[in-house]
Scaffold this motif. Structure first.
Motif: not given
Length: 126
Positions: A94-98
């Motif tokens: 959830f923290q990763d932009a992808s």
């Protein structure tokens, strides 16, 4: 486990997840279909879903050809280790932009299931 190996291992599962999107406005099938046609893996008159699935076939072929791990178990991560770290892994997703830019936005349960299916080497059916 190196980042690139993890990304490569998960590519098949994430691709299947996107292709299984029940949202009819999702562009994934068209994108993968066009890719398969441009690379000569599918004929131009082939239906989009069938052509898109050729990308998955080619991924599997490549994994076998280069002896690449096809499931999380293959990189010596036990089911117990996965379950013990699953919440942290999902939080990182959830923290990763992808993840937020994906054509199909996964829920917490979807992320958990992606990891579980990838651990066992199961095809994504949700």
């Amino acid at each position: 486990t190196p980042h690139g190996k993890c990304v490569g291992l998960m590519l098949r599962y994430v691709t299947q997840y996107c292709l299984n999107n029940p949202d009819t406005d999702d562009p994934s099938t068209k994108i993968y279909s066009t890719l398969a046609k441009q690379l000569g893996w599918a004929k131009w008159d082939e239906k989009e879903q069938k052509a898109a699935e050729k990308v998955l076939e080619k991924l599997r072929e490549l994994y076998k050809k280069v002896a690449f791990p096809e499931k999380i178990q293959d990189i010596d991560i036990s089911k117990e280790d996965l379950e013990n770290n699953l919440e942290s892994l999902v939080n990182l997703c959830f923290q990763d932009a992808s993840g937020s830019m994906s054509p199909r936005l996964p829920s917490k349960a979807d992320f958990e299931n992606l990891y579980r299916y990838a651990h066992e080497g199961r095809d994504i059916d949700f």
